[in-house]
Structure formats: structure tokens, C-alpha cells
Design a protein around this motif. Structure first.
Motif, short mmCIF file in Angstrom:
data_model
loop_
_atom_site.label_atom_id
_atom_site.label_comp_id
_atom_site.label_asym_id
_atom_site.label_seq_id
_atom_site.Cartn_x
_atom_site.Cartn_y
_atom_site.Cartn_z
N MET A 98 0.85 -1.20 0.00
CA MET A 98 0.00 0.00 0.00
C MET A 98 0.87 1.23 0.00
N SER A 99 0.59 2.16 -0.87
CA SER A 99 1.43 3.35 -0.94
C SER A 99 0.97 4.42 0.04
N GLN A 100 -0.33 4.52 0.26
CA GLN A 100 -0.80 5.61 1.11
C GLN A 100 -0.73 5.25 2.58
N PRO A 101 -0.35 6.24 3.42
CA PRO A 101 -0.18 5.93 4.85
C PRO A 101 -1.50 5.70 5.57
N LEU A 102 -1.44 4.82 6.57
CA LEU A 102 -2.60 4.53 7.41
C LEU A 102 -2.51 5.43 8.65
N VAL A 103 -3.53 6.27 8.85
CA VAL A 103 -3.50 7.22 9.95
C VAL A 103 -4.61 6.90 10.96
N LEU A 104 -4.20 6.85 12.24
CA LEU A 104 -5.13 6.58 13.34
C LEU A 104 -5.44 7.92 14.01
N GLY A 105 -6.73 8.26 14.14
CA GLY A 105 -7.12 9.56 14.70
C GLY A 105 -7.83 9.44 16.04
N PHE A 106 -7.47 10.34 16.97
CA PHE A 106 -8.06 10.36 18.32
C PHE A 106 -8.81 11.67 18.52
N GLU A 107 -10.08 11.60 18.93
CA GLU A 107 -10.86 12.80 19.21
C GLU A 107 -11.50 12.67 20.60
N THR B 26 -15.78 9.93 22.58
CA THR B 26 -14.47 9.33 22.38
C THR B 26 -14.50 8.75 20.96
N GLY B 27 -13.81 9.42 20.04
CA GLY B 27 -13.85 8.99 18.65
C GLY B 27 -12.48 8.50 18.20
N ILE B 28 -12.44 7.28 17.67
CA ILE B 28 -11.19 6.74 17.14
C ILE B 28 -11.46 6.29 15.71
N GLY B 29 -10.73 6.90 14.75
CA GLY B 29 -10.98 6.60 13.35
C GLY B 29 -9.71 6.20 12.63
N LEU B 30 -9.90 5.47 11.53
CA LEU B 30 -8.76 5.07 10.69
C LEU B 30 -9.03 5.49 9.26
N VAL B 31 -8.00 6.10 8.67
CA VAL B 31 -8.11 6.62 7.31
C VAL B 31 -6.85 6.21 6.56
N ARG B 32 -7.02 5.75 5.31
CA ARG B 32 -5.85 5.53 4.47
C ARG B 32 -5.95 6.49 3.29
N VAL C 99 -9.00 2.44 25.32
CA VAL C 99 -8.41 1.24 24.69
C VAL C 99 -9.47 0.41 23.96
N PRO C 100 -10.65 0.16 24.57
CA PRO C 100 -11.67 -0.60 23.83
C PRO C 100 -12.08 0.06 22.51
N THR C 101 -12.15 1.40 22.49
CA THR C 101 -12.58 2.06 21.26
C THR C 101 -11.49 1.99 20.19
N VAL C 102 -10.23 2.09 20.61
CA VAL C 102 -9.12 1.91 19.66
C VAL C 102 -9.26 0.53 19.00
N HIS C 103 -9.56 -0.47 19.81
CA HIS C 103 -9.62 -1.83 19.25
C HIS C 103 -10.84 -2.05 18.37
N ARG C 104 -11.93 -1.36 18.70
CA ARG C 104 -13.11 -1.47 17.84
C ARG C 104 -12.79 -0.86 16.48
N SER C 105 -12.07 0.26 16.51
CA SER C 105 -11.72 0.92 15.25
C SER C 105 -10.79 0.03 14.41
N LEU C 106 -9.80 -0.59 15.06
CA LEU C 106 -8.86 -1.48 14.34
C LEU C 106 -9.61 -2.68 13.76
N ALA C 107 -10.49 -3.27 14.57
CA ALA C 107 -11.23 -4.45 14.11
C ALA C 107 -12.14 -4.10 12.94
N ASP C 108 -12.82 -2.95 13.03
CA ASP C 108 -13.72 -2.53 11.95
C ASP C 108 -12.95 -2.34 10.65
#
Ligand SMILES: [Zn+2]
Lengths: 344, 220
Positions: free
Chosen positions: A1-10, A16-22, A58-67
């Protein structure tokens, strides 16, 4: 994958928002909210929000990763809301993001919450045409921005001088005995009402008023006085008419000033974000006025208008792409972070 | 095993790296006394309310001084307070995130257990003219607390260690002492044989239920 994977914390308010964007692709957007715990207070209680952020982190980080179907080891960069917002709430997210960045040995970006509200639109509608005008309206902020470059140059044209637009909705809802938060119930009640039934004041729209600033405090007071006056006189109060007329006064000013900003700056793209951007009348009137003025209107879907982690990741992604330097290791939270500071 | 310990429950930010060695007899139950703790590197910074800013740099320094990479850390230890909430959470969420990122255990201890050594009582500043306190037996076991009270009402016995500013209001001498890495380890070592408990800060007080001016965004 060329584009970076970014983990966001709000964590600037009560979500408590944890998102992942590539790149500009939304992968996941996990959310935990302490909203129900604040309801009976009629506003967000900072200490309750902060405690909930810690529990959910921590649980929300893991939900975001799993999703997203990825692991922490896949993360290339981390972005976190550094401000503006509630200090104690912000600090939970900042500390967590710093720890993950340190342990994973990836760069960290401390981003501006308002700019993130603009960036999230790119996940749905592609790259923003720059310069753009952005109207950000929520319970915490009401700002009009000129965005020449979302990663490096955002300028404030105007802001509320008293209440945020969302605050006015909350307070009027209380006057009308509608639940908190006041936006959705007023939006619903207004659909049955006449927006011209009562002529509520339009704040800061006089010829000598600040062109791009907002004021909603006088409007809120006018609504309360009108309702109380009717009640004292023993006359019926139409919740639908009051809601529709109040809402019309808010969205009339918001959209008029946003379109004016586009015209004045020769900009033909308008982005509307923040929780109030989910209001159906605001969306409809903005569309109408933008169409008439030849302006392209972009509004994220309501789900992404409210605070979330994906918007932070989206801005982080732009910063990585633009080669903006990562945050210093002593990054803290800045509850009143100015908008011209997009990241630190 | 390598342990990284941290505490943000008091105005002094504490970060330390320690090597814990056990002299385990095969099949026998391991007593805390059979474990030796050697502190390899430590920072104790008068950080005030800048824990969030200073914690990560301090962790980096301590690891560098100990010649250790983050992923070599076998376990984390964190003070769960009691202490001022905002600073306290910085330490707890940092430890939780580090443990999660490395994929290893995080043990929470009562921060008062990590103050001084051999004292019968510990007092720290709880703000609002109150103290956080705990009392200990001769063997070092906590007998009562942690609690939060006005100094006059804290059931402490001599010798008292901790925040000397409370000497007058307690009516007894407080010997100066702070959270240390050795203290955090002393409190944590007995926990190492069991899986860690969930990390819940020792708040001791309910939240002040005053809504902020910053309201909830208006929408679902
Ligand atoms: Zn927001």
C-alpha cells in the motif's frame, strides 16, 4: 500500500472517537459517547466526560482497528485533537495518542478540531477545491473560515461573539420543554411549523455590524421572552411555530453570511460542518442559496458532521501528505487553540 | 523482568525503569521477599500540572538511560492515585496505551503505597484544603484508606510521611516523602503473580456536576 494509514483520536468534548483513514479513504470510525450521562445536567459535565474517555479509550481503539481489519502494527501515523475543547477531556486523548505513537514509533500530529471538521468532508467528496469557505457550527463553536490550504493555511473570518449556534438550540429547547440536545427535536418540531409566524431578530446583520461574526444570545433571549409573554397572558404557545421561526432566524444568518463570505473572497466552494450541519433546514437553505449564487456546497453526511475520530485522521492524512513536521514530544492540550494553528 | 513504572498522582512526575529478579524455587510459591528490585533509571520532576507535556520525554529518557527499547519492557506499573483527576488520568491512560501497544501487562497500584518507606501514615495534597491519606501496619500492609478528608479528620498515626505543608493542620510532624520508583515497585511486586486488575483511578470524589459552557453539538 502506498498511502499511509492514519489513526485519529478525538476527545475534545463528550465523544471518544477513534478513526482510521488511508489516504482519503475512510476505513473505520468507532465512537463511544457519554452523552446520556450529561442529559440531566442540560450540558456536558467536563469531569464526567473525562472519566468516560479514559474508560472507553483502549476498547474504542480496538473497535476501530477491528472494523478496519488492521492491527496497531499497520499504523503509519497518529493524529489527535490538541484543541480547542475541554482541557481535561483533550488531555486523555493527547496522552493516549502520545503513548501509542511512542510505543509504535510513528509520527504524531496534534491537530486543530475545527480544521478536522473541514477535512472530514474529503472522505466523502474527495479533495477540497482550495480556496474554500468553511462554515462550522456546533454546540461548541460557530466559525466562518477561509481555507486557502487545509494543511497549512486556514484563516478565521468570523465567529460567534457569544453563544455557539448549537447552544442556542439547546437553550431554546429547554424553554420549549424539548429534550437535550436541542437540535434534533427543534428540527423535527419545526417541520410542522411556520418559519414566518414570529419575526425573531437576526443578530449582527446591521450595516455597521461585523460582516462575518455571529451572535445568538439575543435571539435566544427573544425566544424566551416571547414564550414567557404568551404563557403569562394565558395564550397557547405553538412549539412548532416557535421552533420553525427560531430555526429560520439561525439558519438565515448562517447561510447569508457564508454565501457573502464566498462572494467577497471570490470563492465558489462552501463546506458546512459541525453538529448543527446535520440540521435539515440549514442544509436545505444553504443548498438553495448556493445554487442561486453559483457556489458548490459540500456537506458531510450527518454521521460525520458530529465529532468523531475519522475527521482527525482525515486531517492527519493531509498533514502527512503535505510533509508538515510532526508534533514535538512535549505536545500538550490547548483548550483555546486558535484556528490559524492547524497542527502543532 | 524489565518494569517501567510511572505516577502522575502528585505534582511530582515519577518515571522509573527497574529490573525485577526472582529467586524462584521450582514449584514453590514465590514470596515478594524472594524478588529483588533494582532501579536502573529514574526521573522525578516537579511537573505541577504539566504531566501531559513532560511524561513522554521522561519515559524516553529513562529508557535511553537504561539502554532499553520500549518493546523490551515486560510489564508496566502505574499509580492509580488518589490525586488531582486531570493529571492522574494522564498517567493512567499513558500506561494503558503503552501496555496495549506493546501487548503486555499493566499493573495499577495505590499511589500512597509508593510514598516513603516504613511509615505508618501517608498524606498527600487533595486540594480544597483536604488530604489524601492511608495508614499502614508494621509489616507495611495498608490498614485503612485511601481516603480523602480534612486534615483534622484524617485518622493518621505517627510517623506520618508525605506533604509537609500539612504538619500544622494535622497537629503532628509530617516527614517529607514523595512517590518513588522503588515505592511503586514495592507496591506492585505482590501483584505480579496474578493477571492485572482493570485500571480504575482511585478518584474518591464524585465529579462536580457543573455543565461547561461548551455545549454538546446539536444533533444525534
Ligand atoms: Zn466539533
Amino acid at each position: 500500500m502506498s498511502q499511509p494509514l492514519v489513526l485519529g483520536f478525538e476527545t475534545s468534548c463528550d465523544e471518544t472517537g477513534i478513526g482510521l483513514v488511508r489516504g482519503q479513504t475512510l476505513l473505520s470510525d468507532a465512537l463511544a459517547t457519554s452523552m446520556a450521562e450529561h442529559e440531566r445536567f442540560g450540558g456536558v459535565v467536563p469531569e464526567i466526560a473525562s472519566r468516560a474517555h479514559l474508560e472507553a479509550m483502549v476498547p474504542t481503539v480496538h473497535r476501530s482497528l477491528a472494523d478496519a481489519g488492521v492491527t496497531l502494527r499497520d499504523v503509519d501515523a497518529i493524529a489527535v485533537t490538541a484543541g480547542p475543547g475541554l482541557t481535561g477531556a483533550l488531555l486523555v486523548g493527547v496522552a493516549a495518542a502520545k503513548a501509542y505513537a511512542l510505543a509504535l514509533d510513528v509520527p504524531l500530529y496534534g491537530v486543530n478540531h475545527l480544521a478536522a471538521h473541514v477535512a472530514v468532508d474529503e472522505l466523502e467528496h474527495g479533495r477540497l477545491a482550495e480556496p474554500a469557505i468553511a462554515l462550522l457550527v456546533s454546540g461548541g463553536h460557530s466559525s466562518l473560515l477561509l481555507v486557502p490550504d487545509l494543511a497549512q493555511d486556514v484563516q478565521e473570518l468570523g465567529r460567534t461573539i457569544d453563544d455557539a449556534a448549537g447552544e442556542a438550540f439547546d437553550k431554546v429547547a429547554r424553554v420549549l420543554d424539548l429534550p437535550f440536545p436541542g437540535g434534533p427535536p427543534i428540527d423535527r418540531a419545526a417541520r410542522e411549523g411556520d418559519p414566518r409566524a414570529i419575526a425573531f431578530p437576526r443578530g449582527l446583520t446591521g450595516p455597521r455590524d461585523a460582516t462575518y461574526d455571529f451572535s445568538f444570545s439575543g435571539l435566544k433571549t427573544a425566544v424566551a421572552r416571547w414564550v414567557e409573554g404568551r404563557q403569562r397572558a394565558g395564550e397557547p404557545v405553538s412549539v412548532a411555530d416557535v421552533s420553525a421561526s427560531f430555526q429560520e432566524a439561525v439558519v438565515d444568518v448562517l447561510t447569508a453570511k457564508a454565501v457573502r463570505a464566498c462572494r467577497d473572497h471570490g470563492v465558489d466552494h462552501l463546506v458546512i460542518g459541525g453538529g448543527v450541519a446535520a440540521n435539515s433546514r440549514l442544509r436545505a437553505l444553504a443548498q438553495e442559496r448556493c445554487d442561486a449564487a453559483g457556489i458548490v456546497l459540500r456537506t458531510p453526511s450527518p454521521r460525520l458532521c458530529t465529532d468523531n475520530g475519522a475527521m482527525v485522521a482525515a486531517l492527519g492524512s493531509r498533514l502527512v501528505e503535505a510533509g508538515v513536521p510532526a508534533a514535538p514530544i512535549d505536545l500538550g492540550a490547548d483548550s483555546s487553540m486558535p484556528i490559524d494553528l492547524i497542527s502543532r | 523482568m524489565l518494569v517501567l513504572a510511572l505516577d502522575t498522582a502528585t505534582p511530582t512526575l515519577v518515571v522509573g525503569l527497574a529490573e525485577v529478579t526472582s529467586t524462584r524455587v521450582e514449584g514453590a510459591l514465590l514470596l515478594p521477599a524472594q524478588r529483588t528490585v533494582e532501579v536502573l533509571a529514574e526521573r522525578a520532576l516537579p511537573s505541577g500540572n504539566r504531566h501531559a507535556e513532560l511524561l513522554t520525554p521522561a519515559i524516553r529518557e529513562v529508557l535511553a538511560e537504561g539502554g532499553v527499547e520500549m518493546r523490551q519492557v515486560d510489564s508496566f506499573v502505574v499509580g492509580l492515585g488518589p490525586g488531582p483527576f486531570t493529571g492522574l488520568r494522564v498517567g493512567v491512560v499513558t500506561a494503558a496505551a503503552l501496555g496495549d501497544a506493546i501487548g503486555t501487562t499493566v499493573y495499577g497500584v495505590c499511589s500512597l503505597d509508593a510514598v516513603g518507606d516504613g511509615a505508618r501514615s501517608v498524606v498527600t495534597d487533595a486540594r480544597r484544603k483536604e488530604v489524601h491519606w492511608a495508614t499502614y501496619g508494621a509489616d507495611g500492609e495498608r490498614l485503612t484508606g485511601p481516603g480523602v478528608d480534612r486534615p483534622e479528620d484524617a485518622p493518621v498515626t505517627d510517623p506520618v510521611v508525605g506533604d509537609v505543608r500539612f504538619t500544622e493542620r494535622l497537629g503532628r510532624e509530617v516527614i517529607a516523602a514523595e512517590v518513588t520508583t522503588a515505592g511503586l515497585l514495592r507496591a506492585a511486586v505482590p501483584l505480579f503473580d496474578r493477571p492485572p486488575a482493570p485500571l480504575e483511578p482511585l478518584y474518591l470524589r464524585r465529579p462536580d456536576a457543573v455543565p461547561s459552557v461548551t455545549r454538546k453539538p446539536v444533533s444525534q
